[in-house]
Design a protein around this motif. Structure first.
Motif, short mmCIF file in Angstrom:
data_model
loop_
_atom_site.label_atom_id
_atom_site.label_comp_id
_atom_site.label_asym_id
_atom_site.label_seq_id
_atom_site.Cartn_x
_atom_site.Cartn_y
_atom_site.Cartn_z
N PRO A 75 9.08 -1.15 1.00
CA PRO A 75 8.97 -1.52 -0.42
C PRO A 75 7.88 -2.58 -0.63
CG PRO A 75 10.93 -2.48 0.55
CD PRO A 75 10.32 -1.59 1.60
N THR A 76 7.46 -2.75 -1.87
CA THR A 76 6.39 -3.69 -2.19
C THR A 76 6.70 -5.11 -1.72
OG1 THR A 76 5.78 -2.32 -4.07
CG2 THR A 76 4.91 -4.56 -4.04
N PRO A 77 7.91 -5.65 -1.93
CA PRO A 77 8.17 -7.00 -1.42
C PRO A 77 8.03 -7.09 0.11
CG PRO A 77 9.84 -6.41 -3.02
CD PRO A 77 9.01 -5.17 -2.76
N GLY A 78 8.31 -6.01 0.80
CA GLY A 78 8.12 -5.99 2.26
C GLY A 78 6.66 -6.15 2.63
N TYR A 79 5.78 -5.52 1.88
CA TYR A 79 4.34 -5.68 2.13
C TYR A 79 3.89 -7.11 1.83
CZ TYR A 79 3.45 -0.71 2.90
OH TYR A 79 3.42 0.55 3.42
N VAL A 80 4.45 -7.72 0.79
CA VAL A 80 4.10 -9.10 0.46
C VAL A 80 4.55 -10.03 1.58
CG1 VAL A 80 4.51 -10.99 -1.17
CG2 VAL A 80 4.13 -8.67 -2.02
N VAL A 81 5.75 -9.82 2.10
CA VAL A 81 6.24 -10.63 3.22
C VAL A 81 5.37 -10.41 4.46
CG1 VAL A 81 8.18 -10.90 4.82
CG2 VAL A 81 8.60 -10.78 2.37
N LEU A 82 4.99 -9.18 4.72
CA LEU A 82 4.11 -8.89 5.86
C LEU A 82 2.78 -9.62 5.72
CD1 LEU A 82 3.87 -7.20 8.46
CD2 LEU A 82 2.94 -5.37 7.07
N LEU A 108 -3.15 -4.49 2.17
CA LEU A 108 -3.47 -3.12 1.78
C LEU A 108 -2.27 -2.41 1.16
CD1 LEU A 108 -5.68 -1.93 4.77
CD2 LEU A 108 -6.42 -2.28 2.41
N GLY A 109 -1.11 -2.62 1.76
CA GLY A 109 0.10 -2.00 1.21
C GLY A 109 0.42 -2.51 -0.18
N THR A 110 0.30 -3.83 -0.37
CA THR A 110 0.57 -4.42 -1.67
C THR A 110 -0.44 -3.94 -2.71
OG1 THR A 110 1.48 -6.39 -0.60
CG2 THR A 110 0.84 -6.60 -2.90
N ALA A 111 -1.71 -3.97 -2.35
CA ALA A 111 -2.75 -3.54 -3.29
C ALA A 111 -2.59 -2.07 -3.65
CB ALA A 111 -4.13 -3.79 -2.68
N GLY A 112 -2.29 -1.24 -2.67
CA GLY A 112 -2.10 0.17 -2.95
C GLY A 112 -0.93 0.43 -3.87
N ARG A 113 0.15 -0.33 -3.69
CA ARG A 113 1.31 -0.15 -4.57
C ARG A 113 1.02 -0.64 -5.98
NH1 ARG A 113 6.72 1.56 -2.74
NH2 ARG A 113 6.38 1.92 -0.54
N LEU A 114 0.25 -1.72 -6.10
CA LEU A 114 -0.02 -2.29 -7.43
C LEU A 114 -1.10 -1.54 -8.18
CD1 LEU A 114 0.14 -6.11 -6.65
CD2 LEU A 114 1.88 -4.69 -7.75
N TRP A 115 -2.17 -1.13 -7.50
CA TRP A 115 -3.32 -0.54 -8.18
C TRP A 115 -3.60 0.91 -7.81
CZ3 TRP A 115 -4.32 -5.68 -6.16
CH2 TRP A 115 -4.19 -6.64 -7.15
N GLY A 116 -2.79 1.49 -6.97
CA GLY A 116 -2.98 2.88 -6.58
C GLY A 116 -1.68 3.65 -6.73
N GLU A 117 -1.71 4.86 -6.26
CA GLU A 117 -0.52 5.70 -6.34
C GLU A 117 0.42 5.50 -5.17
OE1 GLU A 117 -1.71 9.74 -6.86
OE2 GLU A 117 -2.88 9.31 -8.64
N GLN A 118 -0.13 5.10 -4.04
CA GLN A 118 0.69 4.86 -2.85
C GLN A 118 0.06 3.73 -2.04
OE1 GLN A 118 0.72 8.36 -0.46
NE2 GLN A 118 -1.42 8.23 0.10
N PRO A 119 0.80 3.16 -1.08
CA PRO A 119 0.24 2.08 -0.27
C PRO A 119 -0.97 2.56 0.53
CG PRO A 119 2.60 2.30 0.12
CD PRO A 119 2.17 3.46 -0.71
N TRP A 120 -1.88 1.64 0.77
CA TRP A 120 -3.03 1.93 1.61
C TRP A 120 -2.73 1.40 3.01
CZ3 TRP A 120 -6.23 -0.92 -2.59
CH2 TRP A 120 -6.31 -0.12 -3.72
N GLY A 121 -3.57 1.73 3.98
CA GLY A 121 -3.36 1.27 5.35
C GLY A 121 -2.63 2.31 6.17
N LEU A 122 -2.10 1.88 7.30
CA LEU A 122 -1.44 2.82 8.22
C LEU A 122 0.08 2.82 8.16
CD1 LEU A 122 -3.61 2.32 11.42
CD2 LEU A 122 -3.57 4.29 9.93
#
Length: 79
Positions: free
Chosen positions: A44-51, A22-36
């Motif tokens: 940062p986006t790479p952190g969401y990918v690692v998660l 959700l964080g990665t998708a929100g950063r790539l296709w939205g204005e901010q990360p999604w989720g909690l």
């Protein structure tokens, strides 16, 4: 490990993977990360990918271990 432990570890892995996705998708296709997680930390986006990757690894390993335990001892308690 018993079946309940595999269930808990698997759930934690899936939840982590979903939050990473959700964080990665929100950063790539939205204005901010999604989720909690973005409500508490600025990841940062790479952190969401690692998660996402670590969550998937944990969940799939727990699922494989649970299935392996069920095959190894079909009559054992907790299998």
């Amino acid at each position: 490990m018993d079946k309940a432990t595999y269930e808990i570890v698997s759930a934690v892995g899936w939840i982590s993977a979903v939050q990473g996705g959700l964080g990665t998708a929100g950063r790539l296709w939205g204005e901010q990360p999604w989720g909690l997680l973005h409500k508490w930390w600025d990841i940062p986006t790479p952190g969401y990918v690692v998660l996402l990757a670590v969550g998937l690894a944990i969940a799939l390993t727990a699922e494989a271990g649970r299935k392996r335990g069920a095959k190894a001892a079909p009559g054992a308690p907790g299998a």
